[in-house]
Design a protein around this motif. Structure first.
Motif, short mmCIF file in Angstrom:
data_model
loop_
_atom_site.label_atom_id
_atom_site.label_comp_id
_atom_site.label_asym_id
_atom_site.label_seq_id
_atom_site.Cartn_x
_atom_site.Cartn_y
_atom_site.Cartn_z
N LEU A 94 -51.26 15.90 48.78
CA LEU A 94 -51.08 16.31 50.18
C LEU A 94 -51.83 17.60 50.47
O LEU A 94 -52.48 17.73 51.51
CB LEU A 94 -49.59 16.49 50.50
CG LEU A 94 -48.78 15.23 50.77
CD1 LEU A 94 -47.35 15.61 51.16
CD2 LEU A 94 -49.41 14.40 51.89
N ILE A 130 -53.82 30.00 52.20
CA ILE A 130 -52.65 29.23 52.69
C ILE A 130 -52.46 27.98 51.84
O ILE A 130 -51.34 27.67 51.42
CB ILE A 130 -52.83 28.87 54.18
CG1 ILE A 130 -52.68 30.11 55.06
CG2 ILE A 130 -51.82 27.81 54.61
CD1 ILE A 130 -53.06 29.90 56.51
N ALA A 133 -51.18 28.95 48.38
CA ALA A 133 -49.77 29.36 48.46
C ALA A 133 -48.87 28.15 48.66
O ALA A 133 -47.80 28.05 48.04
CB ALA A 133 -49.58 30.37 49.58
N THR A 134 -49.32 27.22 49.51
CA THR A 134 -48.53 26.01 49.77
C THR A 134 -48.39 25.18 48.50
O THR A 134 -47.30 24.70 48.18
CB THR A 134 -49.19 25.16 50.87
OG1 THR A 134 -49.35 25.98 52.04
CG2 THR A 134 -48.36 23.95 51.22
N ALA A 136 -48.56 26.23 45.42
CA ALA A 136 -47.65 26.94 44.51
C ALA A 136 -46.20 26.73 44.94
O ALA A 136 -45.33 26.45 44.09
CB ALA A 136 -47.99 28.44 44.50
N GLY A 137 -45.95 26.83 46.25
CA GLY A 137 -44.59 26.66 46.76
C GLY A 137 -44.06 25.26 46.52
O GLY A 137 -42.91 25.09 46.10
N LEU A 138 -44.90 24.26 46.76
CA LEU A 138 -44.47 22.86 46.56
C LEU A 138 -44.22 22.59 45.08
O LEU A 138 -43.29 21.86 44.72
CB LEU A 138 -45.52 21.89 47.11
CG LEU A 138 -45.71 21.88 48.63
CD1 LEU A 138 -46.79 20.87 49.02
CD2 LEU A 138 -44.42 21.57 49.36
N MET A 140 -43.21 24.82 42.95
CA MET A 140 -41.93 25.48 42.64
C MET A 140 -40.76 24.60 43.08
O MET A 140 -39.76 24.48 42.37
CB MET A 140 -41.87 26.85 43.31
CG MET A 140 -42.59 27.93 42.53
SD MET A 140 -42.68 29.48 43.44
CE MET A 140 -40.98 30.03 43.35
N MET A 141 -40.92 23.99 44.27
CA MET A 141 -39.88 23.07 44.76
C MET A 141 -39.70 21.90 43.80
O MET A 141 -38.56 21.52 43.49
CB MET A 141 -40.25 22.55 46.16
CG MET A 141 -40.07 23.57 47.26
SD MET A 141 -40.85 23.05 48.80
CE MET A 141 -39.80 21.68 49.30
N LYS A 144 -37.94 23.00 40.61
CA LYS A 144 -36.49 23.19 40.81
C LYS A 144 -35.80 21.88 41.20
O LYS A 144 -34.65 21.90 41.63
CB LYS A 144 -36.25 24.23 41.91
CG LYS A 144 -36.83 25.60 41.63
CD LYS A 144 -35.81 26.52 41.00
CE LYS A 144 -36.41 27.92 40.82
NZ LYS A 144 -35.52 28.82 40.09
N LEU A 148 -40.73 17.82 47.77
CA LEU A 148 -40.94 17.51 49.18
C LEU A 148 -40.32 16.17 49.56
O LEU A 148 -39.63 16.05 50.58
CB LEU A 148 -42.44 17.50 49.48
CG LEU A 148 -42.85 17.58 50.94
CD1 LEU A 148 -42.41 18.91 51.56
CD2 LEU A 148 -44.35 17.41 51.09
N THR A 151 -36.51 16.47 49.44
CA THR A 151 -36.05 17.25 50.59
C THR A 151 -36.06 16.40 51.86
O THR A 151 -35.09 16.40 52.62
CB THR A 151 -36.94 18.50 50.78
OG1 THR A 151 -36.94 19.27 49.58
CG2 THR A 151 -36.45 19.35 51.94
N GLY B 87 -43.92 24.61 51.86
CA GLY B 87 -44.52 25.31 50.73
C GLY B 87 -44.26 26.80 50.76
O GLY B 87 -43.94 27.41 49.73
N GLY B 90 -40.80 27.40 49.88
CA GLY B 90 -40.64 27.21 48.44
C GLY B 90 -41.12 28.41 47.65
O GLY B 90 -40.46 28.85 46.70
N ILE B 91 -42.27 28.99 48.07
CA ILE B 91 -42.83 30.12 47.30
C ILE B 91 -41.99 31.37 47.50
O ILE B 91 -41.96 32.26 46.64
CB ILE B 91 -44.32 30.35 47.66
CG1 ILE B 91 -45.06 31.01 46.50
CG2 ILE B 91 -44.48 31.20 48.91
CD1 ILE B 91 -46.55 31.06 46.68
N PHE B 95 -34.72 27.58 49.06
CA PHE B 95 -34.61 26.12 48.94
C PHE B 95 -33.46 25.59 49.80
O PHE B 95 -32.84 24.60 49.47
CB PHE B 95 -34.39 25.74 47.46
CG PHE B 95 -35.55 26.15 46.59
CD1 PHE B 95 -36.72 25.42 46.58
CD2 PHE B 95 -35.46 27.27 45.79
CE1 PHE B 95 -37.78 25.79 45.79
CE2 PHE B 95 -36.53 27.66 44.98
CZ PHE B 95 -37.69 26.92 44.99
N VAL B 98 -32.48 22.09 53.80
CA VAL B 98 -31.55 21.01 54.14
C VAL B 98 -30.21 21.58 54.59
O VAL B 98 -29.67 21.19 55.63
CB VAL B 98 -31.37 20.05 52.94
CG1 VAL B 98 -30.38 18.96 53.28
CG2 VAL B 98 -32.72 19.43 52.56
#
Lengths: 162, 168
Positions: A94, A130, A133-134, A136-138, A140-141, A144, A148, A151, B87, B90-91, B95, B98
């Motif tokens: 994505l 961006i 960072a996105t 990296a964030g996804l 991390m999600m 954990k 995506l 969620t 994202g 998340g970073i 979390f 929801v």
């Protein structure tokens, strides 16, 4: 004098020679090339190679299409099966897809003619940040176990209050 | 020519005479790579002719083709913003997306609207994306086919987004 005249005429012919060498790829010395160009001038094509002003984009175009086709499989699979591996794969696919899409957008609309020379470059750097960072964030999600797809599935499972 | 120059060196009185200097000057010729003529871009050319932006959006008739095309971009931007928002959340270690939505205690209509705001851009971008891939293979490129697939795509994406909103 004769030599310098020859050199001068060869430099005048050099646009022809540059295009010709791109097509024939024959390494020739300047003086020899000059004679060849004069003798065979009718056989040399001087039409420029047609491509984008910023280079050859065939590989990028093909990669974008391959990814788009891939997403047709990755998206449904990651919603149908619950796994962290598919969440990582979905995140990467994505981010690559929207990064290329938004990059085309920035290239199309944040143009030098409209915004000067600085802002287009800043926009491209900003987009890269961006996207990184996105991603990296996804990741991390996904790490954990809150990826995506999971969620989104949870949002869909929310029951109305009344 | 060399003799001419030598004579100038000997005669100090006339060395600064421009007429004599020019007759004695050597011309050196150097071979340099030819420079390609600058290619004028679309915008620069329009600006030079003082033309308005092409297509002239304020007077150009909106057509199915252009409207579907820009909506494809629009839905792409919307979906990107959802993914980027997720994202960035998340970073930052948040979390609770929801549970925050759950805390809003939304009614059935609001929940459906929320789902539709995700489902419609997704369905549209998916179905029109497939249409684009067919074009990329060289299929359905006649004006008639572009319109037929355009209406079909619109219908299919609305059906799919309603199905995703209400059936799942």
């Amino acid at each position: 004098m004769a030599l310098s005249m020859l050199l001068r005429s060869s430099s005048r012919l050099s646009p022809v020679l540059m295009n010709a060498s791109r097509i024939s790829c024959a390494p020739v010395t300047p003086i020899l090339a000059n004679k060849i160009a004069i003798n065979n001038s009718r056989q040399i094509s001087v039409s420029p190679i047609r491509q984008s002003a910023t280079g050859n984009h065939v590989a990028l175009w093909q990669a974008e299409r391959a990814l788009s086709v891939g997403l047709l499989g990755i998206v449904p699979v990651s919603f149908l099966i619950e796994s962290q591996a598919s969440e990582y794969l979905l995140s990467l696919a994505l981010v690559m897809h929207f990064h290329w899409g938004l990059e085309a957008l920035v290239t199309d609309y944040v143009r030098e003619e409209l915004f000067g020379s600085l802002l287009p470059k800043v926009s491209h750097v900003l987009l890269a940040l961006i996207s990184a960072a996105t991603l990296a964030g996804l990741f991390m999600m996904a790490y954990k176990d809150q990826g995506l797809a999971k969620t989104t599935r949870k949002i869909w499972a929310i029951q109305p209050a009344n | 020519m060399a003799l001419c120059l030598a004579r100038n060196f000997c005669n100090r009185a006339t060395i600064f005479n421009p007429a004599q200097l020019s007759s004695a000057r050597y011309v050196s010729i150097k071979v340099v790579p030819a420079t390609q003529p600058a290619v004028e871009g679309h915008d620069a050319r329009n600006a030079r002719f003082k033309r308005p932006q092409s297509p002239h959006l304020t007077i150009y008739k909106p057509q199915l083709t252009s409207m579907l095309s820009i909506t494809h971009r629009g839905t792409g931007i919307l979906l990107s913003s959802y993914v980027i928002a997720a994202g960035i959340a998340g970073i930052s270690g948040d979390f609770s997306v929801v549970s925050s939505i759950e805390a809003l205690q939304l009614g059935a209509a609001s929940l459906a609207a929320l789902k539709f705001s995700i489902a419609f851009p997704f369905s549209y971008h998916l179905v029109n994306g497939i249409r684009h891939l067919f074009w990329d293979m060289g299929k359905f490129l006649s004006i008639k086919e572009v319109y037929t697939t355009g209406y079909a795509m619109l219908f299919a994406s609305i059906v799919l987004s309603l199905a995703l909103t209400f059936l799942f």
